[in-house]
Design an enzyme around this catalytic site. Structure first.
Site, PDB file in Angstrom:
ATOM      1  N   CYS B 131      -3.416  -4.037  -4.566  1.00 17.30           N
ATOM      2  CA  CYS B 131      -3.077  -2.678  -4.130  1.00 17.30           C
ATOM      3  C   CYS B 131      -1.740  -2.614  -3.390  1.00 17.30           C
ATOM      4  CB  CYS B 131      -4.178  -2.110  -3.249  1.00 17.30           C
ATOM      5  SG  CYS B 131      -4.744  -3.256  -1.960  1.00 17.30           S
ATOM      6  N   HIS B 251      -2.707   2.985   2.186  1.00 15.12           N
ATOM      7  CA  HIS B 251      -1.900   1.871   2.697  1.00 15.12           C
ATOM      8  C   HIS B 251      -0.481   2.357   2.975  1.00 15.12           C
ATOM      9  CE1 HIS B 251      -5.062  -0.801   1.853  1.00 15.12           C
ATOM     10  NE2 HIS B 251      -4.567  -1.509   0.865  1.00 15.12           N
TER      11      HIS B 251
END
Lengths: 350, 350
Positions: B131, B251
């Site tokens: 990710c 994130h």
């Protein structure tokens, strides 16, 4: 209080950092003959306990500093700008925790582990650096001394208490609202006096203080400029990205830095930091030992871990630096400056 | 489901990313003729709604992939290692969201905006990157194309959902316990299978995945190695520090990078990113416009802001990159690989 020692004034005694200053003065058993607590007119009249004795807070005025030896300022930049020179004029040494005088070439900007000799040049005012700068230079200085320093790139993970008690309250209230599924309205963070306010709970805000024209924030420029001044390295390459996080207290910093010397190892860096004043090495990956903000609260040290050599640059290293932003980042560094003035014989009781 | 299109299997259909994959397939109206949902024996038998139709989850076995055209894997590395080759053997293309095959030289590791041409080399298995890697390379690729790329130093601000649904539950439970003044016992983060567990609520943990011998974590080494592979730049200098934060989803990354070309401006960088596929530029400091995790949840794009030229290095820049780690960081990138295979004529319905 005793018959010997200094007449100490604390300006902003009722604020978050002021409270930490009083606690630190008490914990360190700083030699205080007389304690004057000062604040805005609004908070004047309050009673504050110091070592079991009640002290009444008075409104800060120029004449409040008559007879004062050491005045610790933490009541905002405009108060310091107005009253620190008044304190100095009356023979007190003003130790200022705001950004008012930090970049003034006539004012020493001091982290005792790094540049206590600069205290000798003071003209009545000494500046305490920004919280995020203090812990970084404390960790870098032993490495600069041993290996030289060329470049620093820092990304910060900063706690809301750096923005004041109201910001901590906002984090707590917002978190509670989200947990309980209630509505809330951001009002303080990232910057109380800026135009827009954003959610801090369960979020990351890449803005601390307002923006300058160059796209950096004032907080980032403070880290850059103050580091060069404290380390006496105008040529040092420093860059910073400052981020506010949903953490009450404890700033963390991810540092990439390059030293001058070649062939330095991770073990060398760890050894230098292990013996450095004010630094606690917490660095054992195989045992998952590294510093975290939740563990640093209430401690005066700077905690360093995750030290590792860059995989590409022989002179490059990474490390993770954590400290209590209200203590080493503010109250303790100020009191430590006062202690250092005493040790160096630079302050005399009137 | 329609009479035309592909036979799609989702392995790990009941997990957090599996659920996001199903939602993304539905939202994108991916052409599905038949949908097979697979899981461990434990979750088999559950009914899941897809576009209003109930689909019963079956236990994943080698023969489950008979007749399947595209199999999306997100059920952990060991399941992928065992079953992705079985799917490929039966003529399916396995798109694997685990780290099982990412560094296998025979397996393309693909972010469609960056290296979709690598899909042509596939031998039945295609890997979806980590990710934190995906959003970084998506933001860097337009700049590499225009100006070349020499060096990247990244510090991450990662959400707990990257560690799975149990980690999100732990953050929520801990936060609630702290708000209510109750005791709690960390049990999952930073790494469920590691020795020690630490508080994540109101804290920052500088560990994601376990540690390697060199002092970097596996997560950090994934970012380093995967970036070089995806960008076809084994010589690129990349370093990473990965940090877990009390954020559920989204994130963030603080990037310092150096380009090859000299004289590039902040405006040049902004212009390239504004026109780049999959990127949304949110960069207006004077209006406090920058990406934040709380704003990216549920969106498939990569958001970039805080772009500014380094004050010392003519070729150096800083930027802040945010994305939904469950979408572009996982489910959407996998489905996007499937869409790209269709567009490029690399997959045929059996």
């Amino acid at each position: 209080m005793s018959n010997q020692g200094f007449h100490v004034a604390v300006v902003g005694a009722t604020g978050a950092v002021g409270q930490q200053m009083l606690e630190t003065l008490a914990n360190r058993d700083f030699p205080i003959r007389e304690l004057t607590l000062l604040s805005s007119a609004r908070s004047a009249g309050k009673a504050i306990l110091f070592k079991g004795e009640e002290v009444i807070v008075q409104e800060a005025k120029p004449e409040s500093f008559e007879g004062v030896d050491i005045a610790l300022f933490s009541a905002g930049g405009s108060i310091s700008k107005e009253l620190a020179p008044e304190a100095a004029k009356r023979g007190a040494i003003a130790i200022d925790n705001t950004s008012a005088f930090r970049m003034d070439p006539e004012v020493p900007l001091v982290v005792p582990e790094v540049n206590k000799e600069d205290l000798r040049q003071h003209k009545g005012i000494i500046a305490n650096p920004n919280c995020s700068t203090i812990q970084m230079v404390a960790a870098l200085e032993p490495l600069r001394q041993a290996y030289g320093l060329k470049k620093v790139v820092v990304s910060t993970y900063q706690a809301v208490s750096g923005a004041g008690a109201k910001a901590v309250q906002e984090l707590n209230d917002q978190t509670k609202a989200i947990v309980e599924g209630k509505e809330f309205q951001p009002e303080i963070l990232p910057v109380g006096s800026d135009k827009k306010h954003y959610q801090i709970a369960f979020n990351a805000i890449p803005q601390i203080d307002k923006f300058e024209e160059n796209g950096f924030t004032f907080e980032e420029m403070k880290m850059i400029n103050e580091t060069k001044k404290i380390m006496h390295m105008p040529e040092l390459k420093v860059a910073a990205t400052c981020v506010r996080l949903p953490i009450a207290t404890g700033h963390s910093e991810s540092l990439y830095f390059e030293v001058e010397a070649t062939g330095v190892t991770t073990t060398d860096i760890q050894a230098k930091l292990k013996d450095a004043p004010g630094i606690v090495l917490e660095d054992n990956p195989s045992e998952q030992v590294y510093p975290m903000p939740a563990n640093c609260v209430g401690k005066i040290d700077v905690f360093v871990g995750r030290i590792r050599k860059d995989l590409d640059e022989d002179t490059g290293f990474h490390m993770w630096v954590v400290s209590d932003n209200l203590l080493k980042g503010a109250a303790w560094n100020s009191v430590q400056i006062a202690e250092t003035l005493v040790e160096m014989g630079l302050v005399e009781a009137k």
